[in-house]
Design an enzyme around this catalytic site. Structure first.
Site, PDB file in Angstrom:
ATOM      1  N   HIS A  29       0.845  -1.208   0.000  1.00 12.52           N
ATOM      2  CA  HIS A  29       0.000   0.000   0.000  1.00 12.52           C
ATOM      3  C   HIS A  29       0.876   1.253   0.000  1.00 12.52           C
ATOM      4  O   HIS A  29       0.393   2.350   0.226  1.00 12.52           O
ATOM      5  CB  HIS A  29      -0.893   0.029   1.245  1.00 12.52           C
ATOM      6  CG  HIS A  29      -1.879  -1.101   1.329  1.00 12.52           C
ATOM      7  ND1 HIS A  29      -2.612  -1.526   0.249  1.00 12.52           N
ATOM      8  CD2 HIS A  29      -2.272  -1.874   2.371  1.00 12.52           C
ATOM      9  CE1 HIS A  29      -3.392  -2.536   0.621  1.00 12.52           C
ATOM     10  NE2 HIS A  29      -3.204  -2.768   1.891  1.00 12.52           N
TER      11      HIS A  29
ATOM     12  N   ARG B  79      -9.728   1.286  -7.801  1.00  9.95           N
ATOM     13  CA  ARG B  79     -11.137   0.895  -7.626  1.00  9.95           C
ATOM     14  C   ARG B  79     -11.917   2.135  -7.216  1.00  9.95           C
ATOM     15  O   ARG B  79     -11.345   3.067  -6.620  1.00  9.95           O
ATOM     16  CB  ARG B  79     -11.215  -0.176  -6.525  1.00  9.95           C
ATOM     17  CG  ARG B  79     -12.598  -0.730  -6.278  1.00  9.95           C
ATOM     18  CD  ARG B  79     -12.604  -1.716  -5.107  1.00  9.95           C
ATOM     19  NE  ARG B  79     -13.912  -2.330  -4.965  1.00  9.95           N
ATOM     20  CZ  ARG B  79     -14.254  -3.144  -3.966  1.00  9.95           C
ATOM     21  NH1 ARG B  79     -13.356  -3.457  -3.031  1.00  9.95           N
ATOM     22  NH2 ARG B  79     -15.477  -3.662  -3.890  1.00  9.95           N
TER      23      ARG B  79
ATOM     24  N   SER C 146     -12.597 -16.304  -9.526  1.00  7.72           N
ATOM     25  CA  SER C 146     -13.887 -15.638  -9.279  1.00  7.72           C
ATOM     26  C   SER C 146     -14.039 -15.476  -7.766  1.00  7.72           C
ATOM     27  O   SER C 146     -13.398 -16.186  -6.978  1.00  7.72           O
ATOM     28  CB  SER C 146     -15.028 -16.487  -9.838  1.00  7.72           C
ATOM     29  OG  SER C 146     -15.140 -17.656  -9.045  1.00  7.72           O
TER      30      SER C 146
ATOM     31  N   ARG D  91     -15.234 -10.219   1.253  1.00  2.00           N
ATOM     32  CA  ARG D  91     -16.486  -9.834   1.916  1.00  2.00           C
ATOM     33  C   ARG D  91     -17.682  -9.953   0.971  1.00  2.00           C
ATOM     34  O   ARG D  91     -18.570 -10.758   1.174  1.00  2.00           O
ATOM     35  CB  ARG D  91     -16.341  -8.390   2.440  1.00  2.00           C
ATOM     36  CG  ARG D  91     -17.521  -7.879   3.257  1.00  2.00           C
ATOM     37  CD  ARG D  91     -17.331  -6.412   3.581  1.00  2.00           C
ATOM     38  NE  ARG D  91     -17.312  -5.584   2.384  1.00  2.00           N
ATOM     39  CZ  ARG D  91     -18.364  -4.946   1.886  1.00  2.00           C
ATOM     40  NH1 ARG D  91     -19.525  -5.015   2.499  1.00  2.00           N
ATOM     41  NH2 ARG D  91     -18.274  -4.215   0.779  1.00  2.00           N
ATOM     42  N   LYS D  92     -17.688  -9.135  -0.063  1.00  2.00           N
ATOM     43  CA  LYS D  92     -18.854  -9.092  -0.942  1.00  2.00           C
ATOM     44  C   LYS D  92     -18.436  -9.115  -2.419  1.00  2.00           C
ATOM     45  O   LYS D  92     -19.094  -9.713  -3.245  1.00  2.00           O
ATOM     46  CB  LYS D  92     -19.630  -7.815  -0.631  1.00  2.00           C
ATOM     47  CG  LYS D  92     -21.089  -7.866  -0.960  1.00  2.00           C
ATOM     48  CD  LYS D  92     -21.818  -6.692  -0.311  1.00  2.00           C
ATOM     49  CE  LYS D  92     -23.258  -6.662  -0.781  1.00  2.00           C
ATOM     50  NZ  LYS D  92     -23.957  -5.475  -0.282  1.00  2.00           N
ATOM     51  N   GLY D  93     -17.378  -8.406  -2.718  1.00  2.00           N
ATOM     52  CA  GLY D  93     -16.822  -8.444  -4.079  1.00  2.00           C
ATOM     53  C   GLY D  93     -17.743  -7.887  -5.146  1.00  2.00           C
ATOM     54  O   GLY D  93     -17.809  -8.425  -6.246  1.00  2.00           O
TER      55      GLY D  93
END
Ligand SMILES: Nc1ncnc2c1ncn2[C@@H]1O[C@H](COP(=O)(O)OS(=O)(=O)O)[C@@H](OP(=O)(O)O)[C@H]1O
Length: 296
Positions: free
Chosen positions: A105, A127, A228, A256-258
């Site tokens: 990071h 993102r 995936s 988590r959710k993607g």
């Protein structure tokens, strides 16, 4: 020399300011030394660096890059040392087998000088920053390192101010944008989370080309499938040791959710407007603020 230390309300760890970023004090007793050790890390010509602001999809891209470089569809147990290069002693990075794929990071100026002088490849993942804010909130709320006890809205204020680990998204983004602009001869490949999500095969083919790996479309499709969200989440559930630092389900925050656009379930209209206003004030280029078309 003592460095500025910030105590973040309702957060377990403190932040130490080193060379323009906030370093969580849980990663290293002496963050300035850790940063200087990273600068001095000996490079190898086939090292690859994945640099991304937290929650941009670093670990997803790591899996894809690893499958491409090893030309294998096996899930590789990610060495703890490859999690984030700044999280471990550099002596642990020295012993990793080649090709080493480091996640970080940090900013470009913090990367190992020897790696940069060898022109090792850098993948920069970006993102939608609003989705990253939501993802980061869940991370700090679930991780036992941070045990953040504030609300999402309180966390978002910190995110706007940049008083969070690795600093402001605005600073981070401008910094990398400038680096890419000013170092056109340096091999930096930008990957957009949303593009990988929507067109994985195409993005994997492009990444393979950047990495100098020859693959055909069928292999790219297989990598996309193996990486995936559901399959990676399952694979990591079997590699517990790397993600056992949370108090709740240890995999919830890493996978988590993607999804794209979850921010719409969390931001108020005022927060959304405030964020857009900050982007305009800071002249953040549209390319860094991916959003879904209105009708999607
Ligand atoms: N395969 C796949 N497809 C889509 N999305 C994925 C995938 N793998 C990880 N993710 C999502 O990426 C988010 C975590 O990003 P990072 O790996 O960069 O996190 S970290 O900064 O290293 O902690 C985090 O985002 P959120 O789900 O929005 O929280 C992960 O779920």
């Amino acid at each position: 020399m003592s460095l500025p230390i910030i105590t973040v309300p309702k957060m377990n760890y403190r932040l130490v300011e080193v060379d323009g970023i906030y370093f969580p004090d849980i990663f290293a007793k002496d963050p300035a030394k850790r940063m200087s050790d990273i600068k001095n890390l000996q490079g190898r010509n086939d090292d690859v660096i994945i640099a991304a602001y937290p929650k941009a999809g670093t670990h997803w891209v790591w899996e894809i890059a690893n499958m491409l470089l090893t030309k294998s569809l096996e899930y590789h147990e990610k060495p703890k040392e490859a999690m984030m290069m700044e999280m471990v002693e550099t002596s642990q990075l020295e012993d990793l087998p080649s090709p080493r794929i480091f996640n970080t990071h940090l900013r470009f100026r913090h990367l190992p000088e020897d790696i940069i002088s060898r022109k090792c490849k850098v993948i920069h993942v970006i993102r939608n920053p609003k989705d990253m804010a939501v993802s980061r909130y869940h991370h700090v709320a679930m991780s036992k390192d941070s045990e953040y006890s504030g609300t999402f809205h309180e966390y978002l204020s910190l995110y706007f101010e940049g008083k969070i680990a690795f600093g402001s998204w605005f600073d981070y983004t401008q910094d990398w944008d400038n680096v890419i602009e000013q170092n056109k001869d340096y091999p930096i490949h930008v990957m957009v989370y949303e593009d990988i999500k929507l067109k994985p095969t195409e993005q994997i083919m492009k990444l393979a080309e950047f990495l100098g790996v020859k693959i055909d479309e069928d292999f790219a499709k297989e990598v996309a499938d193996r990486c995936s969200f559901t399959k990676l989440k399952d694979a990591h559930a079997n590699h517990k040791s790397h993600f056992d630092i949370t108090k709740a389900n240890p995999f919830d925050y890493a996978f988590r959710k993607g999804t794209i656009g979850d921010w719409k379930n969390w931001f108020t209209v005022a927060e959304d407007e405030q964020f857009d206003a900050l982007c305009a004030e800071r002249n953040i280029r549209k390319a860094f603020i991916y959003d879904l078309p209105e009708d999607s």
